[in-house]
Design a protein around this motif. Sequence first.
Motif, PDB file in Angstrom:
ATOM      1  N   ALA A 131       0.341  85.964  -0.803  1.00 42.63           N
ATOM      2  CA  ALA A 131      -0.595  85.687  -1.900  1.00 42.63           C
ATOM      3  C   ALA A 131      -1.605  84.654  -1.423  1.00 42.63           C
ATOM      4  CB  ALA A 131       0.157  85.236  -3.143  1.00 42.63           C
ATOM      5  N   ASP A 132      -1.755  83.541  -2.133  1.00 40.35           N
ATOM      6  CA  ASP A 132      -2.719  82.508  -1.728  1.00 40.35           C
ATOM      7  C   ASP A 132      -2.066  81.342  -1.009  1.00 40.35           C
ATOM      8  OD1 ASP A 132      -1.343  81.566  -3.889  1.00 40.35           O
ATOM      9  OD2 ASP A 132      -3.094  80.910  -5.032  1.00 40.35           O
ATOM     10  N   VAL A 164       0.473  73.352   5.234  1.00 40.49           N
ATOM     11  CA  VAL A 164       0.694  74.276   4.132  1.00 40.49           C
ATOM     12  C   VAL A 164      -0.491  74.172   3.177  1.00 40.49           C
ATOM     13  CG1 VAL A 164       2.175  74.909   2.189  1.00 40.49           C
ATOM     14  CG2 VAL A 164       3.194  74.046   4.302  1.00 40.49           C
ATOM     15  N   ARG A 165      -1.048  75.318   2.819  1.00 43.14           N
ATOM     16  CA  ARG A 165      -2.144  75.359   1.851  1.00 43.14           C
ATOM     17  C   ARG A 165      -1.831  76.412   0.789  1.00 43.14           C
ATOM     18  NH1 ARG A 165      -5.139  75.151   6.717  1.00 43.14           N
ATOM     19  NH2 ARG A 165      -6.337  73.236   6.997  1.00 43.14           N
ATOM     20  N   ARG A 166      -2.267  76.111  -0.411  1.00 41.26           N
ATOM     21  CA  ARG A 166      -2.199  77.119  -1.467  1.00 41.26           C
ATOM     22  C   ARG A 166      -3.493  77.079  -2.254  1.00 41.26           C
ATOM     23  NH1 ARG A 166       2.387  79.319  -5.681  1.00 41.26           N
ATOM     24  NH2 ARG A 166       1.122  81.160  -6.160  1.00 41.26           N
ATOM     25  N   GLU A 213       1.093  82.164 -10.360  1.00 46.16           N
ATOM     26  CA  GLU A 213       2.004  83.092  -9.673  1.00 46.16           C
ATOM     27  C   GLU A 213       3.093  82.311  -8.944  1.00 46.16           C
ATOM     28  OE1 GLU A 213       1.986  86.893  -6.575  1.00 46.16           O
ATOM     29  OE2 GLU A 213       0.192  85.643  -6.792  1.00 46.16           O
ATOM     30  N   LYS A 214       4.344  82.664  -9.206  1.00 43.38           N
ATOM     31  CA  LYS A 214       5.481  82.021  -8.567  1.00 43.38           C
ATOM     32  C   LYS A 214       5.898  82.818  -7.332  1.00 43.38           C
ATOM     33  CE  LYS A 214       5.127  79.429 -12.128  1.00 43.38           C
ATOM     34  NZ  LYS A 214       4.259  78.216 -12.010  1.00 43.38           N
ATOM     35  N   ASP A 274       8.325  85.481  -1.715  1.00 43.79           N
ATOM     36  CA  ASP A 274       7.682  86.800  -1.811  1.00 43.79           C
ATOM     37  C   ASP A 274       6.722  86.798  -2.992  1.00 43.79           C
ATOM     38  OD1 ASP A 274       7.070  89.374  -1.234  1.00 43.79           O
ATOM     39  OD2 ASP A 274       9.048  90.218  -1.680  1.00 43.79           O
ATOM     40  N   SER A 275       5.743  87.677  -2.913  1.00 43.69           N
ATOM     41  CA  SER A 275       4.797  87.854  -4.011  1.00 43.69           C
ATOM     42  C   SER A 275       5.302  89.010  -4.859  1.00 43.69           C
ATOM     43  CB  SER A 275       3.406  88.150  -3.488  1.00 43.69           C
ATOM     44  OG  SER A 275       2.511  88.385  -4.534  1.00 43.69           O
TER      45      SER A 275
END
Length: 225
Positions: free
Chosen positions: A130-131, A141-143, A207-208, A221-222
């Motif tokens: 995902a993002d 780590v980036r989101r 989104e988790k 996982d997405s």
Amino acid sequence: MRLLSIEDEPTTAAYLHKGLTEHGHVVDTAQDGIEGLHLATSGRYDLILLDVSLPGANGWQVLESLRARQHTPVFMLSGHDQVEDRVRGLQLGADDYLVKPFAFAELLARIQVVARRAAQPATPSVVQVADLEVDSARRLVRRAGKHLALTTKEFALLDYLARHLGQVVSRTLIAENCWDMHFDSDTNVIDVAVRRLRAKVDDPFVEKLIHTIRGVGYVLDSRPA
């Protein structure tokens, strides 16, 4: 490897220095927490052996100060074998927790695990789901384009989940691969670590990505809600 032993008990300190030196390691020794913290932050070490009961500053205080500045592997040494003590050390960022008296052969084996990891060439691999981006080589780590500040253990846990993207990993595997040790079945340190990781990786976002598979373990996982 260059090691730092922070141990105030003279007999134990001499035992560690002699045994580790005989096995080819370079060992510096500190006899109290203040001196140990100074050496640890001013020198370059491959691993630190840290006693819990120290004069000046105890092992918990030294560990907290170290983790605010660096990620050098730390093995806690303690005469206390209560589960609460082991959990506390690991939650503060220790890489392992050895209860005295311990078998010297076991200590050497665990040090060799660290040495093998250090000898492995870093691979500039980035896992994206995902993002979320997990850069193992640069430990970033980036989101959603935002940098996430993770502790050493939080990154190790997320990196392990990322390297097994889409696969359910058990608490036992997480314990063995992220902490290099086995956990008692009634210890909830893995669940606590996952909750803390989720607070940074998932909670601020819609989104988790970290999912619990009840009775089995966790998966990154997405997935649709």
